[in-house]
Design an enzyme around this catalytic site. Structure first.
Site, PDB file in Angstrom:
ATOM      1  CG  PHE A 125     -45.280 -45.459 -42.223  1.00  0.00           C
ATOM      2  CD1 PHE A 125     -45.161 -45.664 -43.584  1.00  0.00           C
ATOM      3  CD2 PHE A 125     -45.998 -44.349 -41.783  1.00  0.00           C
ATOM      4  CE1 PHE A 125     -45.727 -44.783 -44.504  1.00  0.00           C
ATOM      5  CE2 PHE A 125     -46.565 -43.462 -42.689  1.00  0.00           C
ATOM      6  CZ  PHE A 125     -46.426 -43.685 -44.048  1.00  0.00           C
ATOM      7  CG  LEU A 127     -45.273 -39.395 -43.733  1.00  0.00           C
ATOM      8  CD1 LEU A 127     -44.719 -39.396 -45.164  1.00  0.00           C
ATOM      9  CD2 LEU A 127     -46.792 -39.672 -43.785  1.00  0.00           C
ATOM     10  CD  GLU A 129     -38.837 -35.046 -42.315  1.00  0.00           C
ATOM     11  OE1 GLU A 129     -38.562 -33.824 -42.281  1.00  0.00           O
ATOM     12  OE2 GLU A 129     -38.498 -35.801 -43.239  1.00  0.00           O
ATOM     13  N   GLY A 133     -45.747 -32.849 -39.619  1.00  0.00           N
ATOM     14  CA  GLY A 133     -46.715 -33.863 -39.189  1.00  0.00           C
ATOM     15  C   GLY A 133     -47.890 -33.875 -40.142  1.00  0.00           C
ATOM     16  NE  ARG A 270     -68.778 -46.305  -5.228  1.00  0.00           N
ATOM     17  CZ  ARG A 270     -68.010 -46.070  -4.184  1.00  0.00           C
ATOM     18  NH1 ARG A 270     -67.275 -47.027  -3.654  1.00  0.00           N
ATOM     19  NH2 ARG A 270     -67.974 -44.856  -3.646  1.00  0.00           N
ATOM     20  CD  GLU A 365     -51.784 -44.543 -38.932  1.00  0.00           C
ATOM     21  OE1 GLU A 365     -52.464 -44.666 -39.948  1.00  0.00           O
ATOM     22  OE2 GLU A 365     -51.180 -45.462 -38.374  1.00  0.00           O
ATOM     23  N   GLY A 366     -53.296 -38.603 -39.035  1.00  0.00           N
ATOM     24  CA  GLY A 366     -54.292 -37.602 -39.415  1.00  0.00           C
ATOM     25  C   GLY A 366     -55.051 -37.152 -38.191  1.00  0.00           C
TER      26      GLY A 366
HETATM   27  N1  CAA Z   1     -53.919 -42.360 -51.861  1.00  0.00           N
HETATM   28  C1  CAA Z   1     -53.204 -42.108 -52.982  1.00  0.00           C
HETATM   29  N2  CAA Z   1     -52.988 -40.870 -53.468  1.00  0.00           N
HETATM   30  C2  CAA Z   1     -53.501 -39.848 -52.789  1.00  0.00           C
HETATM   31  C3  CAA Z   1     -54.242 -40.027 -51.610  1.00  0.00           C
HETATM   32  C4  CAA Z   1     -54.463 -41.361 -51.153  1.00  0.00           C
HETATM   33  N3  CAA Z   1     -55.150 -41.607 -50.051  1.00  0.00           N
HETATM   34  N4  CAA Z   1     -54.605 -38.842 -51.143  1.00  0.00           N
HETATM   35  C5  CAA Z   1     -54.116 -37.921 -51.995  1.00  0.00           C
HETATM   36  N5  CAA Z   1     -53.450 -38.545 -52.999  1.00  0.00           N
HETATM   37  C6  CAA Z   1     -52.825 -37.920 -54.169  1.00  0.00           C
HETATM   38  C7  CAA Z   1     -53.796 -36.992 -54.842  1.00  0.00           C
HETATM   39  O1  CAA Z   1     -54.569 -37.676 -55.809  1.00  0.00           O
HETATM   40  C8  CAA Z   1     -52.879 -35.958 -55.479  1.00  0.00           C
HETATM   41  O2  CAA Z   1     -52.407 -36.501 -56.692  1.00  0.00           O
HETATM   42  P1  CAA Z   1     -51.985 -35.556 -57.944  1.00  0.00           P
HETATM   43  O3  CAA Z   1     -50.694 -34.915 -57.557  1.00  0.00           O
HETATM   44  O4  CAA Z   1     -51.839 -36.518 -59.077  1.00  0.00           O
HETATM   45  O5  CAA Z   1     -53.089 -34.560 -58.125  1.00  0.00           O
HETATM   46  C9  CAA Z   1     -51.727 -35.884 -54.515  1.00  0.00           C
HETATM   47  O6  CAA Z   1     -51.747 -37.100 -53.746  1.00  0.00           O
HETATM   48  C10 CAA Z   1     -51.855 -34.717 -53.558  1.00  0.00           C
HETATM   49  O7  CAA Z   1     -53.074 -34.893 -52.870  1.00  0.00           O
HETATM   50  P2  CAA Z   1     -53.849 -33.712 -52.165  1.00  0.00           P
HETATM   51  O8  CAA Z   1     -53.905 -32.520 -53.077  1.00  0.00           O
HETATM   52  O9  CAA Z   1     -55.079 -34.278 -51.599  1.00  0.00           O
HETATM   53  O10 CAA Z   1     -52.847 -33.344 -51.017  1.00  0.00           O
HETATM   54  P3  CAA Z   1     -53.112 -32.342 -49.907  1.00  0.00           P
HETATM   55  O11 CAA Z   1     -51.877 -31.513 -49.823  1.00  0.00           O
HETATM   56  O12 CAA Z   1     -54.436 -31.688 -50.019  1.00  0.00           O
HETATM   57  O13 CAA Z   1     -53.174 -33.342 -48.627  1.00  0.00           O
HETATM   58  C11 CAA Z   1     -53.564 -33.709 -46.349  1.00  0.00           C
HETATM   59  C12 CAA Z   1     -53.182 -32.777 -47.482  1.00  0.00           C
HETATM   60  C13 CAA Z   1     -54.861 -34.414 -46.596  1.00  0.00           C
HETATM   61  C14 CAA Z   1     -53.669 -32.812 -45.166  1.00  0.00           C
HETATM   62  C15 CAA Z   1     -52.476 -34.779 -46.180  1.00  0.00           C
HETATM   63  O14 CAA Z   1     -51.212 -34.183 -46.200  1.00  0.00           O
HETATM   64  C16 CAA Z   1     -52.672 -35.560 -44.908  1.00  0.00           C
HETATM   65  O15 CAA Z   1     -53.418 -36.542 -44.870  1.00  0.00           O
HETATM   66  N6  CAA Z   1     -51.981 -35.178 -43.821  1.00  0.00           N
HETATM   67  C17 CAA Z   1     -51.967 -35.950 -42.596  1.00  0.00           C
HETATM   68  C18 CAA Z   1     -50.742 -36.777 -42.569  1.00  0.00           C
HETATM   69  C19 CAA Z   1     -50.781 -37.850 -41.548  1.00  0.00           C
HETATM   70  O16 CAA Z   1     -51.763 -38.565 -41.383  1.00  0.00           O
HETATM   71  N7  CAA Z   1     -49.656 -38.031 -40.855  1.00  0.00           N
HETATM   72  C20 CAA Z   1     -49.490 -39.077 -39.896  1.00  0.00           C
HETATM   73  C21 CAA Z   1     -48.282 -39.911 -40.264  1.00  0.00           C
HETATM   74  S1  CAA Z   1     -48.067 -41.527 -39.569  1.00  0.00           S
HETATM   75  C22 CAA Z   1     -47.924 -41.377 -37.909  1.00  0.00           C
HETATM   76  O17 CAA Z   1     -48.711 -40.738 -37.321  1.00  0.00           O
HETATM   77  C23 CAA Z   1     -46.747 -42.038 -37.182  1.00  0.00           C
HETATM   78  C24 CAA Z   1     -46.985 -43.391 -36.607  1.00  0.00           C
HETATM   79  O18 CAA Z   1     -46.060 -44.171 -36.498  1.00  0.00           O
HETATM   80  C25 CAA Z   1     -48.301 -43.814 -36.114  1.00  0.00           C
END
Ligand code: CAA
Length: 410
Positions: A125, A127, A129, A133, A270, A365-366
């Site tokens: 996956f 996402l 960069e 993050g 222990r 993942e957040g």
């Molecule tokens: N499912 C579907 N749609 C969703 C959703 C969900 N869980 N959450 C939000 N949306 C939709 C909203 O309904 C909204 O839709 P509209 O445009 O129609 O209104 C749109 O997405 C935007 O949502 P928000 O306004 O809530 O967006 P935001 O900017 O407030 O979100 C955030 C901010 C919650 C911080 C989000 O960006 C976030 O979760 N960030 C963390 C990212 C993350 O977890 N990254 C880790 C990546 S994976 C990884 O770590 C690598 C690996 O390999 C393990």
């Protein structure tokens, strides 16, 4: 008291199978692979053979057709042995295969989901960069439409299975000026010219796992590999995280259990001041807390797993579970090292690995901070979930375990 009475025979059987795999094939050798900072090449094929890689994907799409509580239990057992095996489930099953199940066309499911669920192909996956993050919409990777294809450019970082995966779910900007509405999702395959991957070394933890980077240099992706509609990439990514975070949290539950079980064992072995350390009050207190954290996390696993089985939107509950379980796995690991004293500081015992492994999950993942903000916003009424165009399928025995359809390659 254990709450195993809630589990049905299928769930218990799957848990037994993974527990046995972990005990016989992983635990005896894991310290060695962690020290080498390499992934044991036998583990992925073995997980595929056991059906673990498609455990909660419907039988008709090459999976095993178990429910989402089983998925959680499997992740718990895998991380009880080592975090990197649960990470495989988070990316291959949670963040990728479940997204194909939710958003894919029938043709995409046949081409990509079926071999992934069977474990013939591995999936990652993409996402995050180097400069994006927590703030997903800050990404700079682009996907430019040219006729019936997209040209992808960009760099993805901290990608689990980067050098092992055959398929990548990549999120990139199709309209760089449209914020989160300008992002789209694509299925990219390793054999596409311009896909370059590498490993990242020198990690604090999850050293037996594979973490790397993916560069996309003018990669031509056909239109039929776009997942969902153009502009749906952010929502797809967030829905992927609803699935991935559940597996992370369930795994962290297993890590808390690992800390607890090793600490109880050591507390009996222990002795200090003429008695086993388990008889000292401050050690008892640590053990009691660990048990409380494990039970609370387990209850969240059953709650969120049940919501997923019923097809209920669970972004809020999954986020809370992820925050709680990962934060407490760090605390449990700190306490486990403390109980082991100086031995906890050496790799003679597994608890130092648990501590190093626990730290990643409060970041990926957040982060815990992102989850706290989200939980507060739900509570204050600043955040609410809207229905999606494609919801994750509820667990329906007819659909998940019914007769397999003819699938490509049969
Ligand atoms: N499912 C579907 N749609 C969703 C959703 C969900 N869980 N959450 C939000 N949306 C939709 C909203 O309904 C909204 O839709 P509209 O445009 O129609 O209104 C749109 O997405 C935007 O949502 P928000 O306004 O809530 O967006 P935001 O900017 O407030 O979100 C955030 C901010 C919650 C911080 C989000 O960006 C976030 O979760 N960030 C963390 C990212 C993350 O977890 N990254 C880790 C990546 S994976 C990884 O770590 C690598 C690996 O390999 C393990």
């Amino acid at each position: 008291m254990s709450i195993d009475f809630l589990l049905n025979e299928d769930q218990l059987q799957a848990r037994r199978m993974v527990r046995e795999f972990a005990a016989k094939e992983v635990m005896p050798v894991i310290a060695e692979w962690d020290r080498k900072q390499e992934m044991n090449p036998a583990f992925l094929p073995r997980m595929a053979e056991l059906g673990i890689l498609g455990i909660s994907i419907p039988v008709r799409y090459g999976g095993q057709g178990f429910d989402y509580i089983t998925l959680g239990l499997v992740c718990e057992e895998l991380e009880r042995a080592d975090t990197h095996l649960r990470v495989v489930m988070s990316v291959h099953h949670g963040l990728n295969s479940q997204a194909l199940l939710q958003w894919g066309t029938e043709e995409q499911k046949q081409r990509f989901l079926v071999p992934q669920a069977r474990g013939e192909k591995y999936a990652a996956f993409c996402l995050t960069e180097p400069g994006a993050g927590s703030d997903v919409a800050a990404m700079t990777s682009t996907a430019r439409r040219v006729g019936d294809r997209y040209i992808l450019n960009g760099e993805k970082m901290w990608i689990s299975l980067a050098t092992k995966a055959h398929h990548f779910l990549v999120v990139a900007k199709t309209d760089p000026d449209a914020g989160h509405k300008g992002m789209s999702a694509f299925i990219v395959t390793r054999d596409m010219p311009g896909v370059i991957t590498g490993d990242i070394h020198g990690k604090l933890g999850v050293r037996a796992g594979s973490t790397g980077w993916v560069k996309l240099e003018d990669v031509e992706v056909p239109l039929e590999n776009r997942l969902g509609e153009e502009g749906e990439g952010f929502k797809i990514a967030m829905s992927c995280l609803d699935n991935g975070r559940y597996t992370v949290a369930a795994g962290a539950t297993g890590l808390i259990r690992a800390c607890l079980e090793e600490s109880v064992k050591y507390a009996h072995e222990r002795a200090t001041f003429g008695k086993p350390i388990g008889e000292h009050q401050l050690v008892k207190q640590k053990i009691a807390y660990m048990r409380q954290w494990y039970d609370a996390a387990s209850l969240m696993l059953y709650k969120v797993g049940t919501m997923k089985n019923r097809g209920l939107r669970n972004t809020r509950e999954t986020g809370q579970f992820k925050w709680y379980a990962t934060d407490h796995s760090v605390q449990a690991a700190l306490e486990a090292v403390q109980i082991h004293g100086a031995y906890g500081f050496s790799d003679e015992y597994p608890v130092e690995r648990y501590l190093r492994n626990s730290k990643g999950a409060v970041i990926y993942e957040g982060t815990s901070e992102i989850h706290q903000l989200m939980q507060a916003d739900y509570e204050l009424g600043y955040r609410a979930d809207k229905p999606l165009r494609c919801e994750m399928p509820a667990y329906d025995v007819e659909f998940f375990q019914g007769e397999p359809q003819a699938v490509a390659g049969d």
